[in-house]
Design a protein around this motif. Structure first.
Motif, PDB file in Angstrom:
ATOM      1  N   CYS A 131       0.851  -1.197   0.000  1.00 25.58           N
ATOM      2  CA  CYS A 131       0.000   0.000   0.000  1.00 25.58           C
ATOM      3  C   CYS A 131       0.889   1.249   0.000  1.00 25.58           C
ATOM      4  O   CYS A 131       1.730   1.415   0.893  1.00 25.58           O
ATOM      5  CB  CYS A 131      -0.892  -0.025   1.236  1.00 25.58           C
ATOM      6  SG  CYS A 131      -1.617   1.580   1.617  1.00 25.58           S
ATOM      7  N   TYR A 133       0.266   4.246   0.778  1.00 24.17           N
ATOM      8  CA  TYR A 133       0.084   5.102   1.964  1.00 24.17           C
ATOM      9  C   TYR A 133       0.884   4.539   3.138  1.00 24.17           C
ATOM     10  O   TYR A 133       1.591   5.283   3.835  1.00 24.17           O
ATOM     11  CB  TYR A 133      -1.408   5.194   2.330  1.00 24.17           C
ATOM     12  CG  TYR A 133      -1.639   6.050   3.549  1.00 24.17           C
ATOM     13  CD1 TYR A 133      -1.744   7.432   3.436  1.00 24.17           C
ATOM     14  CD2 TYR A 133      -1.714   5.485   4.820  1.00 24.17           C
ATOM     15  CE1 TYR A 133      -1.924   8.226   4.560  1.00 24.17           C
ATOM     16  CE2 TYR A 133      -1.893   6.274   5.940  1.00 24.17           C
ATOM     17  CZ  TYR A 133      -1.999   7.645   5.809  1.00 24.17           C
ATOM     18  OH  TYR A 133      -2.170   8.429   6.923  1.00 24.17           O
ATOM     19  N   MET A 134       0.769   3.232   3.335  1.00 17.42           N
ATOM     20  CA  MET A 134       1.531   2.620   4.436  1.00 17.42           C
ATOM     21  C   MET A 134       3.021   2.859   4.232  1.00 17.42           C
ATOM     22  O   MET A 134       3.738   3.253   5.150  1.00 17.42           O
ATOM     23  CB  MET A 134       1.237   1.110   4.497  1.00 17.42           C
ATOM     24  CG  MET A 134       1.933   0.367   5.622  1.00 17.42           C
ATOM     25  SD  MET A 134       3.643  -0.042   5.270  1.00 17.42           S
ATOM     26  CE  MET A 134       3.465  -1.465   4.219  1.00 17.42           C
ATOM     27  N   CYS A 148      -5.011  -2.937   9.667  1.00 16.20           N
ATOM     28  CA  CYS A 148      -4.867  -3.658   8.401  1.00 16.20           C
ATOM     29  C   CYS A 148      -3.553  -4.444   8.445  1.00 16.20           C
ATOM     30  O   CYS A 148      -2.644  -4.124   9.200  1.00 16.20           O
ATOM     31  CB  CYS A 148      -4.930  -2.722   7.197  1.00 16.20           C
ATOM     32  SG  CYS A 148      -3.489  -1.686   7.028  1.00 16.20           S
ATOM     33  N   GLN A 151      -1.348  -4.566   6.273  1.00 11.34           N
ATOM     34  CA  GLN A 151      -0.209  -3.816   5.743  1.00 11.34           C
ATOM     35  C   GLN A 151       0.466  -3.000   6.844  1.00 11.34           C
ATOM     36  O   GLN A 151       1.684  -3.027   6.983  1.00 11.34           O
ATOM     37  CB  GLN A 151      -0.690  -2.901   4.617  1.00 11.34           C
ATOM     38  CG  GLN A 151      -1.289  -3.658   3.445  1.00 11.34           C
ATOM     39  CD  GLN A 151      -0.383  -3.673   2.233  1.00 11.34           C
ATOM     40  OE1 GLN A 151       0.579  -2.919   2.129  1.00 11.34           O
ATOM     41  NE2 GLN A 151      -0.673  -4.552   1.293  1.00 11.34           N
ATOM     42  N   MET A 152      -0.331  -2.287   7.631  1.00  9.90           N
ATOM     43  CA  MET A 152       0.256  -1.477   8.710  1.00  9.90           C
ATOM     44  C   MET A 152       0.876  -2.380   9.778  1.00  9.90           C
ATOM     45  O   MET A 152       1.926  -2.082  10.337  1.00  9.90           O
ATOM     46  CB  MET A 152      -0.805  -0.597   9.372  1.00  9.90           C
ATOM     47  CG  MET A 152      -1.004   0.730   8.701  1.00  9.90           C
ATOM     48  SD  MET A 152       0.453   1.812   8.861  1.00  9.90           S
ATOM     49  CE  MET A 152      -0.106   3.251   7.964  1.00  9.90           C
ATOM     50  N   PRO A 193      -7.308   7.312   4.034  1.00  9.25           N
ATOM     51  CA  PRO A 193      -6.614   8.574   4.280  1.00  9.25           C
ATOM     52  C   PRO A 193      -5.974   9.056   2.982  1.00  9.25           C
ATOM     53  O   PRO A 193      -6.002   8.346   1.976  1.00  9.25           O
ATOM     54  CB  PRO A 193      -5.531   8.155   5.273  1.00  9.25           C
ATOM     55  CG  PRO A 193      -5.239   6.730   4.914  1.00  9.25           C
ATOM     56  CD  PRO A 193      -6.518   6.132   4.415  1.00  9.25           C
ATOM     57  N   TYR A 195      -6.308   3.480  -1.835  1.00  5.45           N
ATOM     58  CA  TYR A 195      -4.971   3.166  -2.343  1.00  5.45           C
ATOM     59  C   TYR A 195      -4.946   1.809  -3.028  1.00  5.45           C
ATOM     60  O   TYR A 195      -5.671   0.885  -2.638  1.00  5.45           O
ATOM     61  CB  TYR A 195      -3.938   3.212  -1.209  1.00  5.45           C
ATOM     62  CG  TYR A 195      -3.630   4.645  -0.877  1.00  5.45           C
ATOM     63  CD1 TYR A 195      -2.742   5.373  -1.660  1.00  5.45           C
ATOM     64  CD2 TYR A 195      -4.295   5.285   0.145  1.00  5.45           C
ATOM     65  CE1 TYR A 195      -2.516   6.711  -1.409  1.00  5.45           C
ATOM     66  CE2 TYR A 195      -4.069   6.621   0.406  1.00  5.45           C
ATOM     67  CZ  TYR A 195      -3.177   7.331  -0.375  1.00  5.45           C
ATOM     68  OH  TYR A 195      -2.966   8.662  -0.147  1.00  5.45           O
ATOM     69  N   TRP A 237      -3.842  -1.697  -3.659  1.00  8.30           N
ATOM     70  CA  TRP A 237      -3.489  -2.760  -2.718  1.00  8.30           C
ATOM     71  C   TRP A 237      -4.136  -2.600  -1.351  1.00  8.30           C
ATOM     72  O   TRP A 237      -3.823  -3.337  -0.437  1.00  8.30           O
ATOM     73  CB  TRP A 237      -1.962  -2.924  -2.546  1.00  8.30           C
ATOM     74  CG  TRP A 237      -1.263  -3.085  -3.844  1.00  8.30           C
ATOM     75  CD1 TRP A 237      -0.423  -2.196  -4.443  1.00  8.30           C
ATOM     76  CD2 TRP A 237      -1.381  -4.187  -4.748  1.00  8.30           C
ATOM     77  NE1 TRP A 237      -0.005  -2.665  -5.654  1.00  8.30           N
ATOM     78  CE2 TRP A 237      -0.573  -3.894  -5.870  1.00  8.30           C
ATOM     79  CE3 TRP A 237      -2.086  -5.388  -4.729  1.00  8.30           C
ATOM     80  CZ2 TRP A 237      -0.451  -4.760  -6.958  1.00  8.30           C
ATOM     81  CZ3 TRP A 237      -1.960  -6.248  -5.799  1.00  8.30           C
ATOM     82  CH2 TRP A 237      -1.150  -5.934  -6.889  1.00  8.30           C
ATOM     83  N   CYS A 238      -5.042  -1.633  -1.225  1.00 10.76           N
ATOM     84  CA  CYS A 238      -5.793  -1.556   0.037  1.00 10.76           C
ATOM     85  C   CYS A 238      -7.054  -2.396  -0.159  1.00 10.76           C
ATOM     86  O   CYS A 238      -8.052  -1.936  -0.705  1.00 10.76           O
ATOM     87  CB  CYS A 238      -6.172  -0.119   0.379  1.00 10.76           C
ATOM     88  SG  CYS A 238      -7.255  -0.057   1.831  1.00 10.76           S
ATOM     89  N   LEU A 275      -9.127  -3.510   2.010  1.00  7.93           N
ATOM     90  CA  LEU A 275     -10.270  -3.199   2.872  1.00  7.93           C
ATOM     91  C   LEU A 275     -11.224  -2.210   2.197  1.00  7.93           C
ATOM     92  O   LEU A 275     -12.433  -2.426   2.162  1.00  7.93           O
ATOM     93  CB  LEU A 275      -9.785  -2.655   4.220  1.00  7.93           C
ATOM     94  CG  LEU A 275      -8.966  -3.646   5.065  1.00  7.93           C
ATOM     95  CD1 LEU A 275      -8.513  -2.990   6.361  1.00  7.93           C
ATOM     96  CD2 LEU A 275      -9.771  -4.910   5.377  1.00  7.93           C
TER      97      LEU A 275
HETATM   98  S1  SF4 Z   1      -6.153   0.579   5.588  1.00  2.15           S
HETATM   99 FE1  SF4 Z   1      -5.710   0.589   3.423  1.00  2.15          FE
HETATM  100  S2  SF4 Z   1      -4.918   2.636   3.000  1.00  2.15           S
HETATM  101 FE2  SF4 Z   1      -4.769   2.334   5.178  1.00  2.15          FE
HETATM  102  S3  SF4 Z   1      -2.659   1.583   5.434  1.00  2.15           S
HETATM  103 FE3  SF4 Z   1      -4.043  -0.169   5.329  1.00  2.15          FE
HETATM  104  S4  SF4 Z   1      -3.932  -0.806   3.218  1.00  2.15           S
HETATM  105 FE4  SF4 Z   1      -3.183   1.299   3.318  1.00  2.15          FE
END
Ligand code: SF4
Ligand code: SF4
Lengths: 459, 291
Positions: B44, B46-47, B69, B71-72, B156, B244, B246-247, B249
């Protein structure tokens, strides 16, 4: 060496006819493997199989699960669709006599097995779940078409520290008319200094508070199961369920150990992958799962005995990370000179024995928290290193899953850790549900890994 | 005052303030700086931008990431790998049960220990109450001088992606509602002041977890109800959803959100590069359709 005697589907038909002539006694789900092709399992035509009677039963058992689920419903059993946790909730469900559990997640393999003919990915596309998601999106298609498993009487799904793909797709199910009981599996963290910690199956640790929390979540699942079954799931029944699951896990542990450590590989990689899958939810019949695994064990033991005094088969011992979306990749791997020496198909916690000296829900909470995917990638990588060492792996192959939210971040971390800790060659591949067009690329990468590892053998 | 960097709407700024530290909610630049997370497919943007920026920002004493998520959650490992003081806040995905509230509260306690380890002071009820008054977060202001009332929703956005707001204005839009995670979805619910006095941690948990609709919660039906109500009240004639690449969710929710809304929806994916060239024609066409 097993690969020389692996059979094509047509060859298996001939062998089957011969075995029948010799009076082969089959289980109720028996028959030639090729009959499943007529039911749409087209990929079977492209695979190579182990030639044993035990492997025949393994395949037939795997491919007849839908029939068993439908029969169970006709007999009045209730069906639990258990999602994402891979290995824990089925132990609870099968502890009640009138429940059977299965993983809708298993639809992951339908696009491969049916060579996309079922149209599940198209259904998912139409629902906005495109190929930026992992192949589990086929599950959404399977829920819509209702052609691959019966509609569950209850759906339970773990959320929290799970992949985004699954969580996002599962959230679409209520909108399609499938209510879901969500239960939380928190991200497994390292215990803080001075915090009470407990050991988990598989070697990790978790804060005791997290185990308590998960036990509470499993209490909620227990209530759901009891309501569905209209009977009580007491600790005695749960303990018996755990003991039965452990018999299966012990058989599998021995099978894996023998397959990974024998001088010559006594079972192909493909059949080992299928055998591991049985442990997750017993393919809707616990007793038969045990029987199938024990027959495989008998076969493998006898092969190893007959190998005595024979030299090592010279194949490169490879630790395999992640399942492949196309089963054909496992055949290719052996054609390139590899053999399995350890696996982590994302559900290592479903293979570890569940503690039997604890209160049953406590034991199951620890098992759920031992899931390699709910902890850190670093911890997963460390276990891969430990297991690779135990089984004498000479190389590590990381099979990326297309679209999977964890692979992009985790694969490089695992690769770096393996290189640093074990100094083993590592290769990453990505296997789509049908890999035919990519066979040359995959072959090149697998052969390169084998060659590098072979070169290191030389003094 | 030591700065504590974070990005997630589920991290209570008040809790950081109550510890005598400075909450620093990063809006990443977006043109991802070099850092621990590599630019690779499947990640992602943003991450990546948040992790790389917070890992390299000067004057940051600690970094908070959350588990909302995958990713974070995995991005956190890239920060710890660098040896930076960081904290992974376990935000439960479930939210209706008492156990979920308790888990959130226990994470606040754990966060408190982390903040104290960075030089923060253990807060008392007065400090929390004062912090709640001090922070009183407000959603980002509406923007644009055009004629067509528009709403935004989605995840975001980075500073780079703010260029889309200019583009919307340029093409005749006027943003009357920002229901993204950079806007309303990033603002906690109104505090229950009775609980602030009697059980301040619970008050924080309610405002930041139990009553803050979000895409990662299970179930998340309340997000759809919330968006439909907000869009109707705003009288927007269209909605632009920003998410984003690859997001998963947000991506998976697009069809449901489209169905829930009373007006047309334009789905835009952001890839971490300048969003204007890729999206100019689509936004123009959307505006023409609404105009
Ligand atoms: S919720 Fe979506 S936009 Fe936010 S960091 Fe995770 S993958 Fe990225
Ligand atoms: S393959 Fe990975 S991304 Fe897909 S469902 Fe399994 S764990 Fe999730």
């Amino acid at each position: 060496m097993h690969s020389q005697s692996q059979l094509s589907l047509a060859e298996w038909d001939e062998r089957y006819a011969e075995l029948k002539r010799l009076g082969l006694q089959e289980p109720s789900y028996g028959g030639p493997i090729s009959r499943h092709v007529a039911e749409g399992d087209l990929r079977l035509r492209r695979l190579k199989y182990d030639p044993s009677w035990a492997a025949l039963n393994l395949w037939n058992f795997l491919l007849t699960e839908e029939d068993r689920l439908r029969t169970a419903r006709q007999r009045g059993s209730k069906i639990v669709g258990t999602m994402k946790d891979l290995g824990t909730i089925p132990v609870m469900a099968y502890s009640l006599p009138n429940l059977v559990a299965f993983y809708p997640d298993g639809a992951w393999w339908i696009p491969c097995v049916m060579e996309l003919s079922a149209g599940l990915l198209k259904v998912a596309d139409d629902l906005g779940i495109d190929d930026s998601f992992c192949p589990v999106r086929a599950m959404l298609g399977a829920f819509v078409t209702e052609a691959h498993f019966p509609r569950p009487d209850l759906l339970v799904c773990s959320v929290g520290a799970v992949c985004d793909d699954f969580s996002a797709i599962a959230q679409r199910l209520p909108g399609l008319g499938h209510a879901v009981h969500w239960w939380e599996i928190p991200h497994r963290r390292e215990p803080d200094k001075d915090e009470k910690a407990v050991a988990l199956p598989g070697g990790a640790e978790a804060p005791s508070a997290q185990v308590d929390f998960v036990r509470g979540e499993l209490e909620g699942v227990r209530t759901q199961l009891e309501t569905l079954a209209e009977s009580t799931l007491d600790d005695t029944a749960l303990s018996a369920g755990i003991a039965m699951a452990n018999r299966i896990r012990r058989s599998l542990r021995e099978l894996r150990h023998l397959v990974f450590t024998a001088p010559s590989s006594p079972l192909p990689a493909l059949e080992l992958l299928v055998a591991e899958m049985l442990a997750i939810h017993f393919c809707s019949d616990r007793r038969e799962t045990l029987r199938v695994l024990q027959d495989l064990l008998t076969e493998v033991r006898s092969r190893i005995e007959s190998q005595e005094d024979e030299p090592d088969d010279g194949r490169i011992r490879v630790f395999w990370v992640n399942p492949v979306a196309d089963l054909r990749a496992m055949n290719l791997f052996e054609a390139c000179g590899g053999r399995l020496a350890g696996t982590d198909f994302l559900f290592a916690h479903a293979l570890d024995e569940i503690p039997e000296d604890l209160a049953p829900l406590d034991a199951l909470a620890r098992t759920a928290l031992a899931d390699p995917m709910v902890g850190s990638g670093q911890q997963r990588a460390e276990r891969i290193c430990r297991d690779a060492q135990t089984f004498g792996a000479e190389a590590v192959l990381i099979s990326r899953i297309p679209g999977a939210s964890h692979c992009a971040l985790e694969s490089s971390l695992i690769a770096d850790t393996v290189s640093r800790e074990l100094d083993l060659p590592v290769v990453e591949i990505e296997v789509p549900p049908l890999c035919d067009a990519m066979l040359p690329t995959l072959q090149t990468r697998m052969e390169a890994l084998v060659e590098v590892a072979r070169a290191r053998r030389k003094p | 005052m030591s700065r504590i960097a974070y990005a997630s709407p589920y991290v209570p700024a008040e809790w950081i303030v109550a510890h005598g530290l400075e909450p620093y909610r990063i809006q990443p630049e977006g043109a991802a700086p070099r850092g621990p997370v590599p630019p690779s497919a499947g990640i992602c943007p943003y991450m990546r931008s948040f992790v790389n920026q917070s890992a390299t920002e000067p004057h940051v004493a600690g970094i908070i990431l959350t588990t909302v998520c995958d990713q974070m959650r995995r991005g956190y490992e890239f920060i710890t790998d660098r040896g930076l003081p960081s904290f992974c806040f376990n935000v439960p995905a479930t939210w209706r049960s008492e156990s979920a509230v308790q888990l959130y509260v226990s994470e606040l306690e754990r966060l408190s220990r982390f903040l104290v380890s960075l030089g923060g002071r253990q807060p008392d009820t007065n400090a929390i109450r004062d912090a709640i008054h001090e922070c009183s977060p407000s959603p980002s202001t509406v923007a644009g001088g055009g004629q067509i009332p528009l709403a935004l929703t989605g995840g975001p956005r980075t500073k780079l992606d703010e260029r889309l707001i200019d583009l919307i204005e340029e093409t005749g839009g006027h943003i009357v509602l920002d229901a993204t995670e950079s806007g309303l979805l990033g603002v906690p619910a109104v505090f229950n002041m009775k609980h602030v006095d009697t059980d301040p941690m619970r008050a924080l948990a309610e405002a930041y977890h139990s009553r803050l609709p979000g895409v990662s919660r299970r179930p998340n039906d309340d997000l759809h109800t919330f968006l439909a109500a907000q869009v109707t009240a705003s009288q927007a004639s269209g909605v632009i959803l920003l998410r984003y690449l690859w997001c998963d969710l947000w991506h998976a929710e697009v069809p449901r959100i489209r169905k829930a809304l009373p007006v047309p929806l334009l789905d835009i994916d952001l890839d971490g590069e300048d969003p204007v060239p890729r999206n100019r024609t689509r936004i123009q066409a959307f505006m023409e359709g609404l105009g």
